[in-house]
Write a protein that holds these residues in place. Structure first.
Motif, PDB file in Angstrom:
ATOM      1  N   LYS A 192       0.812  -1.199   0.000  1.00  0.00           N
ATOM      2  CA  LYS A 192       0.000   0.000   0.000  1.00  0.00           C
ATOM      3  C   LYS A 192       0.857   1.266   0.000  1.00  0.00           C
ATOM      4  O   LYS A 192       1.965   1.283   0.548  1.00  0.00           O
ATOM      5  N   ASN A 194       1.209   5.554   0.802  1.00  0.00           N
ATOM      6  CA  ASN A 194       0.675   6.555   1.730  1.00  0.00           C
ATOM      7  C   ASN A 194      -0.457   7.313   1.047  1.00  0.00           C
ATOM      8  O   ASN A 194      -0.656   7.168  -0.169  1.00  0.00           O
ATOM      9  N   PRO A 195      -1.264   8.099   1.770  1.00  0.00           N
ATOM     10  CA  PRO A 195      -2.455   8.718   1.174  1.00  0.00           C
ATOM     11  C   PRO A 195      -2.197   9.519  -0.103  1.00  0.00           C
ATOM     12  O   PRO A 195      -2.971   9.421  -1.063  1.00  0.00           O
ATOM     13  N   THR A 196      -1.125  10.311  -0.123  1.00  0.00           N
ATOM     14  CA  THR A 196      -0.855  11.118  -1.318  1.00  0.00           C
ATOM     15  C   THR A 196      -0.561  10.245  -2.523  1.00  0.00           C
ATOM     16  O   THR A 196      -1.141  10.431  -3.606  1.00  0.00           O
ATOM     17  N   ALA A 198      -1.278   7.118  -2.843  1.00  0.00           N
ATOM     18  CA  ALA A 198      -2.454   6.291  -3.141  1.00  0.00           C
ATOM     19  C   ALA A 198      -3.393   7.048  -4.083  1.00  0.00           C
ATOM     20  O   ALA A 198      -4.003   6.452  -4.987  1.00  0.00           O
ATOM     21  N   GLU A 199      -3.489   8.364  -3.876  1.00  0.00           N
ATOM     22  CA  GLU A 199      -4.325   9.174  -4.766  1.00  0.00           C
ATOM     23  C   GLU A 199      -3.709   9.236  -6.159  1.00  0.00           C
ATOM     24  O   GLU A 199      -4.421   9.158  -7.164  1.00  0.00           O
ATOM     25  N   GLN A 202      -4.574   5.993  -7.831  1.00  0.00           N
ATOM     26  CA  GLN A 202      -5.959   5.955  -8.304  1.00  0.00           C
ATOM     27  C   GLN A 202      -6.110   6.735  -9.606  1.00  0.00           C
ATOM     28  O   GLN A 202      -6.854   6.319 -10.511  1.00  0.00           O
TER      29      GLN A 202
END
Length: 285
Positions: A192, A194-196, A198-199, A202
């Motif tokens: 996985k 990190n949030p940034t 991961a965006e 996507q």
């Protein structure tokens, strides 16, 4: 022709990401919030107060395009004969209005698009815009509007992201691109991000390899992965576009190198040659 669909995307992004609020831990819109933000902004971007203060606007009507939290607005409102600010988003309009009120300053704050400036011809002596117009879909519409609303010999100070920079060539086009490839591989094997990132991933899943194209990818590496318009320009490109609309550049300077604000002298020395922010000073002819 103005593409209102693209302008709406920009508006939605900046309504959700009020520029600057992510750097402050205080409750939003409180005096402590605004005080902390001003302190942060003028420490990190230590050139801004110099740029604002070198212009004598005591007898001038000034316009600011793009407001964010409203820090620069408070500086111009305190020193100008009159100051008007315009922003595409409700969040920035509210934040800036509140900021002025808390400091007891006067200014006219309106909501509107930089590409369709809702002001009468020859209304202002100076147009100032810091880090905003590269988020417009068609910057020529804005330059045409700036020429229209400036008085004869009126001046402008604008900042745009520049390709003549370390940030564009090495950080965005090389490091970020390599990191994106690594994140794609990580996700393919079940790890996985990190949030940034991961965006970013996507976005890659939606757009495919087009997302990493030389033209598309830099937009998402300036102000966040969901930022769809963040144009980066060559110096000559902007000088020529301004001249096309009878706005003549008199000087330019570069600022902002991505290192800690704890080293302002080093940062400024590097930014002079490799900086990502290019300011343009000029006038209407």
């Amino acid at each position: 022709m103005i593409q209102h669909e693209e302008i709406e995307k920009v508006e939605n992004f900046w309504n959700e990401h009020l520029c600057g609020k992510q750097f402050v831990n205080e409750e939003i819109y409180t005096p402590a919030f605004f005080n902390e933000y001003r302190a942060f902004r003028y420490k990190k971007e230590h050139h801004l107060l110099e740029i604002i203060n070198e212009y004598d606007s005591s007898n001038k009507d000034t316009l600011e395009i793009g407001l964010g939290v409203g820090a620069d607005t408070t500086q111009w409102a305190a020193k100008s004969k009159s100051h008007t600010g315009i922003d595409l988003t409700d969040e920035a309009v509210y934040s800036t209005t509140k900021h002025l009120e808390l400091l007891g300053l006067k200014g006219t704050i309106v909501k509107g698009s930089a590409e369709e400036l809702p002001f009468k011809n020859e209304s202002f002596d100076l147009v100032y815009s810091q880090g905003v117009l590269h988020h417009t879909d068609n910057i020529e519409n804005t330059f045409s509007g700036i020429h229209r609303i400036l008085r004869p010999d009126g001046e402008f100070i604008i900042m745009l992201y520049t390709k003549d920079s370390f940030n564009y060539w090495f950080r965005i086009q090389m490091y970020f691109r390599a990191r994106m490839l690594a994140e794609i591989f990580k996700n393919k094997i079940g790890l996985k991000s990190n949030p940034t990132w991961a965006e970013h991933y996507q976005n890659f899943k939606k757009m495919g390899w087009k997302y990493l194209s030389w033209k598309e990818f830099p937009h998402h590496c300036t102000d966040g992965p969901s930022c769809t318009i963040a144009n980066i320009y060559y110096k000559k490109e902007i000088i020529d576009l301004l001249a096309k609309h009878n706005l003549i550049v008199e000087r330019t300077e570069k600022y902002h190198f991505p290192i800690s604000s704890k080293h302002p002298k080093l940062e400024r020395s590097l930014a002079k040659y490799l900086g990502f922010y290019r300011f343009y000073w000029g006038k209407k002819i």
